[in-house]
Design a protein around this motif. Sequence first.
Motif, PDB file in Angstrom:
ATOM      1  N   ASN A   4       0.837  -1.197   0.000  1.00 16.77           N
ATOM      2  CA  ASN A   4       0.000   0.000   0.000  1.00 16.77           C
ATOM      3  C   ASN A   4       0.875   1.252   0.000  1.00 16.77           C
ATOM      4  O   ASN A   4       2.097   1.183   0.119  1.00 16.77           O
ATOM      5  CB  ASN A   4      -1.002  -0.016   1.166  1.00 16.77           C
ATOM      6  N   LEU A   5       0.234   2.401  -0.171  1.00 20.45           N
ATOM      7  CA  LEU A   5       0.959   3.671  -0.274  1.00 20.45           C
ATOM      8  C   LEU A   5       1.790   3.945   0.976  1.00 20.45           C
ATOM      9  O   LEU A   5       2.926   4.406   0.877  1.00 20.45           O
ATOM     10  CB  LEU A   5      -0.026   4.816  -0.528  1.00 20.45           C
ATOM     11  N   ARG A   6       1.242   3.675   2.161  1.00 22.78           N
ATOM     12  CA  ARG A   6       2.013   3.928   3.388  1.00 22.78           C
ATOM     13  C   ARG A   6       3.273   3.080   3.427  1.00 22.78           C
ATOM     14  O   ARG A   6       4.329   3.557   3.864  1.00 22.78           O
ATOM     15  CB  ARG A   6       1.162   3.667   4.624  1.00 22.78           C
ATOM     16  N   GLN A   7       3.189   1.822   2.995  1.00 22.40           N
ATOM     17  CA  GLN A   7       4.369   0.961   2.994  1.00 22.40           C
ATOM     18  C   GLN A   7       5.412   1.458   1.996  1.00 22.40           C
ATOM     19  O   GLN A   7       6.599   1.517   2.317  1.00 22.40           O
ATOM     20  CB  GLN A   7       3.973  -0.480   2.667  1.00 22.40           C
ATOM     21  N   ARG A   8       4.970   1.822   0.814  1.00 19.52           N
ATOM     22  CA  ARG A   8       5.902   2.331  -0.195  1.00 19.52           C
ATOM     23  C   ARG A   8       6.522   3.650   0.259  1.00 19.52           C
ATOM     24  O   ARG A   8       7.716   3.883   0.075  1.00 19.52           O
ATOM     25  CB  ARG A   8       5.197   2.493  -1.543  1.00 19.52           C
ATOM     26  N   PHE A   9       5.706   4.523   0.883  1.00 21.92           N
ATOM     27  CA  PHE A   9       6.208   5.791   1.391  1.00 21.92           C
ATOM     28  C   PHE A   9       7.268   5.536   2.464  1.00 21.92           C
ATOM     29  O   PHE A   9       8.342   6.130   2.446  1.00 21.92           O
ATOM     30  CB  PHE A   9       5.052   6.618   1.972  1.00 21.92           C
ATOM     31  N   GLY A  10       6.984   4.653   3.404  1.00 18.16           N
ATOM     32  CA  GLY A  10       7.928   4.345   4.471  1.00 18.16           C
ATOM     33  C   GLY A  10       9.233   3.789   3.954  1.00 18.16           C
ATOM     34  O   GLY A  10      10.318   4.151   4.446  1.00 18.16           O
ATOM     35  N   GLU A  11       9.163   2.923   2.958  1.00 24.01           N
ATOM     36  CA  GLU A  11      10.380   2.379   2.367  1.00 24.01           C
ATOM     37  C   GLU A  11      11.209   3.481   1.713  1.00 24.01           C
ATOM     38  O   GLU A  11      12.434   3.476   1.792  1.00 24.01           O
ATOM     39  CB  GLU A  11      10.033   1.298   1.343  1.00 24.01           C
ATOM     40  N   SER A  36      10.243   5.968  17.835  1.00 24.35           N
ATOM     41  CA  SER A  36       9.176   4.978  17.653  1.00 24.35           C
ATOM     42  C   SER A  36       8.196   5.410  16.559  1.00 24.35           C
ATOM     43  O   SER A  36       7.688   4.574  15.802  1.00 24.35           O
ATOM     44  CB  SER A  36       8.438   4.725  18.964  1.00 24.35           C
ATOM     45  N   TYR A  37       7.948   6.714  16.444  1.00 22.66           N
ATOM     46  CA  TYR A  37       7.079   7.218  15.382  1.00 22.66           C
ATOM     47  C   TYR A  37       7.741   7.001  14.021  1.00 22.66           C
ATOM     48  O   TYR A  37       7.100   6.540  13.074  1.00 22.66           O
ATOM     49  CB  TYR A  37       6.776   8.708  15.590  1.00 22.66           C
ATOM     50  N   MET A  38       9.037   7.311  13.930  1.00 16.39           N
ATOM     51  CA  MET A  38       9.747   7.101  12.672  1.00 16.39           C
ATOM     52  C   MET A  38       9.736   5.631  12.284  1.00 16.39           C
ATOM     53  O   MET A  38       9.596   5.291  11.112  1.00 16.39           O
ATOM     54  CB  MET A  38      11.191   7.609  12.763  1.00 16.39           C
ATOM     55  N   SER A  39       9.868   4.763  13.262  1.00 13.77           N
ATOM     56  CA  SER A  39       9.821   3.333  13.000  1.00 13.77           C
ATOM     57  C   SER A  39       8.470   2.944  12.401  1.00 13.77           C
ATOM     58  O   SER A  39       8.408   2.195  11.419  1.00 13.77           O
ATOM     59  CB  SER A  39      10.079   2.546  14.284  1.00 13.77           C
ATOM     60  N   ARG A  40       7.406   3.465  12.972  1.00 18.48           N
ATOM     61  CA  ARG A  40       6.066   3.160  12.447  1.00 18.48           C
ATOM     62  C   ARG A  40       5.897   3.687  11.023  1.00 18.48           C
ATOM     63  O   ARG A  40       5.334   3.002  10.168  1.00 18.48           O
ATOM     64  CB  ARG A  40       4.972   3.728  13.355  1.00 18.48           C
ATOM     65  N   VAL A  41       6.384   4.887  10.770  1.00 19.50           N
ATOM     66  CA  VAL A  41       6.295   5.457   9.417  1.00 19.50           C
ATOM     67  C   VAL A  41       7.057   4.576   8.440  1.00 19.50           C
ATOM     68  O   VAL A  41       6.537   4.201   7.376  1.00 19.50           O
ATOM     69  CB  VAL A  41       6.822   6.909   9.383  1.00 19.50           C
ATOM     70  N   GLU A  42       8.279   4.207   8.775  1.00 20.09           N
ATOM     71  CA  GLU A  42       9.107   3.418   7.863  1.00 20.09           C
ATOM     72  C   GLU A  42       8.567   2.009   7.657  1.00 20.09           C
ATOM     73  O   GLU A  42       8.805   1.412   6.602  1.00 20.09           O
ATOM     74  CB  GLU A  42      10.550   3.383   8.359  1.00 20.09           C
ATOM     75  N   ARG A  43       7.851   1.472   8.624  1.00 21.20           N
ATOM     76  CA  ARG A  43       7.251   0.146   8.471  1.00 21.20           C
ATOM     77  C   ARG A  43       5.904   0.199   7.755  1.00 21.20           C
ATOM     78  O   ARG A  43       5.332  -0.834   7.418  1.00 21.20           O
ATOM     79  CB  ARG A  43       7.074  -0.533   9.824  1.00 21.20           C
ATOM     80  N   GLY A  44       5.405   1.413   7.540  1.00 20.52           N
ATOM     81  CA  GLY A  44       4.125   1.553   6.848  1.00 20.52           C
ATOM     82  C   GLY A  44       2.925   1.401   7.742  1.00 20.52           C
ATOM     83  O   GLY A  44       1.804   1.266   7.256  1.00 20.52           O
TER      84      GLY A  44
END
Length: 71
Positions: A4-11, A36-44
Amino acid sequence: MAKNLRQRFGERVRELRTAAGFSQEAFADKCGYARSYMSRVERGTGNPSLDAIEVFAKALRVEPAELFSRT
């Protein structure tokens, strides 16, 4: 299954962050967010706001659109 877009964005954020030489913790500090927030963003799993996207782009010295481009 397609990502999904969030996963692609995080990657993409992770890719640009590591290319810029930031650890996740150092990048989070530069942006003013918790690691921890950055981790969540990067993991999507996080859902960054438009304001957060702008902060990420400024910290990485790229245009916000670059965070959505495919490599």
